[in-house]
Design a protein around this motif. Structure first.
Motif, PDB file in Angstrom:
ATOM      1  N   TRP A  40       0.824  -1.217   0.000  1.00  0.00           N
ATOM      2  CA  TRP A  40       0.000   0.000   0.000  1.00  0.00           C
ATOM      3  C   TRP A  40       0.849   1.255   0.000  1.00  0.00           C
ATOM      4  O   TRP A  40       0.543   2.230  -0.682  1.00  0.00           O
ATOM      5  CB  TRP A  40      -0.957   0.012   1.187  1.00  0.00           C
ATOM      6  CG  TRP A  40      -2.133  -0.912   1.030  1.00  0.00           C
ATOM      7  CD1 TRP A  40      -2.510  -1.903   1.873  1.00  0.00           C
ATOM      8  CD2 TRP A  40      -3.084  -0.923  -0.050  1.00  0.00           C
ATOM      9  NE1 TRP A  40      -3.631  -2.536   1.382  1.00  0.00           N
ATOM     10  CE2 TRP A  40      -4.003  -1.963   0.218  1.00  0.00           C
ATOM     11  CE3 TRP A  40      -3.243  -0.162  -1.213  1.00  0.00           C
ATOM     12  CZ2 TRP A  40      -5.064  -2.252  -0.638  1.00  0.00           C
ATOM     13  CZ3 TRP A  40      -4.304  -0.466  -2.058  1.00  0.00           C
ATOM     14  CH2 TRP A  40      -5.200  -1.496  -1.767  1.00  0.00           C
ATOM     15  N   ALA A  65      -8.016   1.583  -2.551  1.00  0.00           N
ATOM     16  CA  ALA A  65      -7.872   1.263  -1.130  1.00  0.00           C
ATOM     17  C   ALA A  65      -9.065   1.795  -0.347  1.00  0.00           C
ATOM     18  O   ALA A  65      -9.871   2.571  -0.859  1.00  0.00           O
ATOM     19  CB  ALA A  65      -6.584   1.858  -0.577  1.00  0.00           C
ATOM     20  N   ILE A  70      -6.267   3.639   4.971  1.00  0.00           N
ATOM     21  CA  ILE A  70      -5.052   4.161   4.373  1.00  0.00           C
ATOM     22  C   ILE A  70      -4.389   5.189   5.277  1.00  0.00           C
ATOM     23  O   ILE A  70      -3.223   5.553   5.090  1.00  0.00           O
ATOM     24  CB  ILE A  70      -5.370   4.771   2.992  1.00  0.00           C
ATOM     25  CG1 ILE A  70      -4.152   4.617   2.094  1.00  0.00           C
ATOM     26  CG2 ILE A  70      -5.755   6.206   3.094  1.00  0.00           C
ATOM     27  CD1 ILE A  70      -4.409   5.035   0.697  1.00  0.00           C
TER      28      ILE A  70
END
Lengths: 149, 149
Positions: A40, A65, A70
């Motif tokens: 990520w 995402a 996040i």
DNA sequence: GCAGACAATATGCACATGCTTATTGTCTGT
DNA sequence: ACAGACAATAAGCATGTGCATATTGTCTGC
């Protein structure tokens, strides 16, 4: 009567794409780890390298995402000085997101390692096939999901 | 100094393959649901359609599933008469796994729907590209994961 | 005949993901 | 100035997956 009646003689696309994706991600993971990046975090650096993003929700959306999950990734990237997250002076609800020179350096280093792996992989293909494959992959991966029906 | 120094001008393979895989699986899911099949159940039918399998562990392995989690999938498929799971007379620890005619029919119906979706998708590509893409996808997806390094 | 290996099965833990709700600070239209 | 919308954040829940362990029945080598 073995499949003479119209069944196309190839596996389903998803049945081929899924293991390929798995293998590619498995091959990327250790390379990213060498640079202290999660998948990520790397996706965020890639996205911000194109151009700054105005809101975290937009960033999350654009890399597929979850906007709530996040946040900790951004916290960490900011803490390491790889991205900047400054309140928009025009609207203090939103955070302007951009990559730092340091973040760019790290992204480049990580991507270079990944490219070496990928080119090693693609080098077993005829040049024509390789180019066609990448071209088609680009097109299909960029299609909006409504086109898949 | 914008990327004149050797950075290949394309996204990472995984960054293209992953969204494509997601989109393909998202497009398959409703088609499979119409036939009452989960992704794993469909994978089992596909695998058994090639040839019977001698142990459940081998089946799980060959479709990339967890050997403990696949059990309930097999239970359900067996209950619906889509597969057969008989003890090996030569070694009663192992279950011989095979697809039934009924299972084959269902598999064919589901796959036909999926093929229609895929061909609609691929029809936007030049024939040469389409063929090269499928050919390369086949090769790469069949590579053992050691080759990705 | 018995110990160790092995297949199927059940269960539990850790973790990531998708989704939902709630809170706080901030903006915008009236 | 105030209500409603919106961005970021925290937290919770259901689900799915990888991984580890344990049990039971069965086989194989000694």
């Amino acid at each position: 009567m073995p499949k003479l009646w119209g069944m196309p003689d190839r596996p389903d696309l998803a049945a081929m794409a899924a293991p390929l994706t798995r293998a590619l991600m498995a091959a990327e993971t250790p390379i990213l780890r060498e640079h202290g990046l999660s998948m990520w975090a790397y996706a965020v650096l890639l996205r911000l390298d194109e151009r700054p993003v105005r809101t975290q929700a937009a960033l999350a959306e654009s890399i597929g995402a979850d906007k709530t999950r996040i946040i900790s990734v951004l916290d960490e990237l900011q803490r390491r000085g790889l991205i900047e997250r400054s309140p928009d002076p025009a609207d203090r609800r939103v955070r302007l997101l951009s990559i730092t020179p340091e973040g760019r350096r790290l992204r480049d280093a990580a991507q270079a390692g990944i490219r070496r792996m990928e080119e090693r992989l693609l080098s077993r293909l005829p040049d024509d096939d390789k180019e066609a494959f990448v071209r088609v992959l680009r097109v299909l991966s960029a299609l909006p999901s409504q086109e898949f029906r």
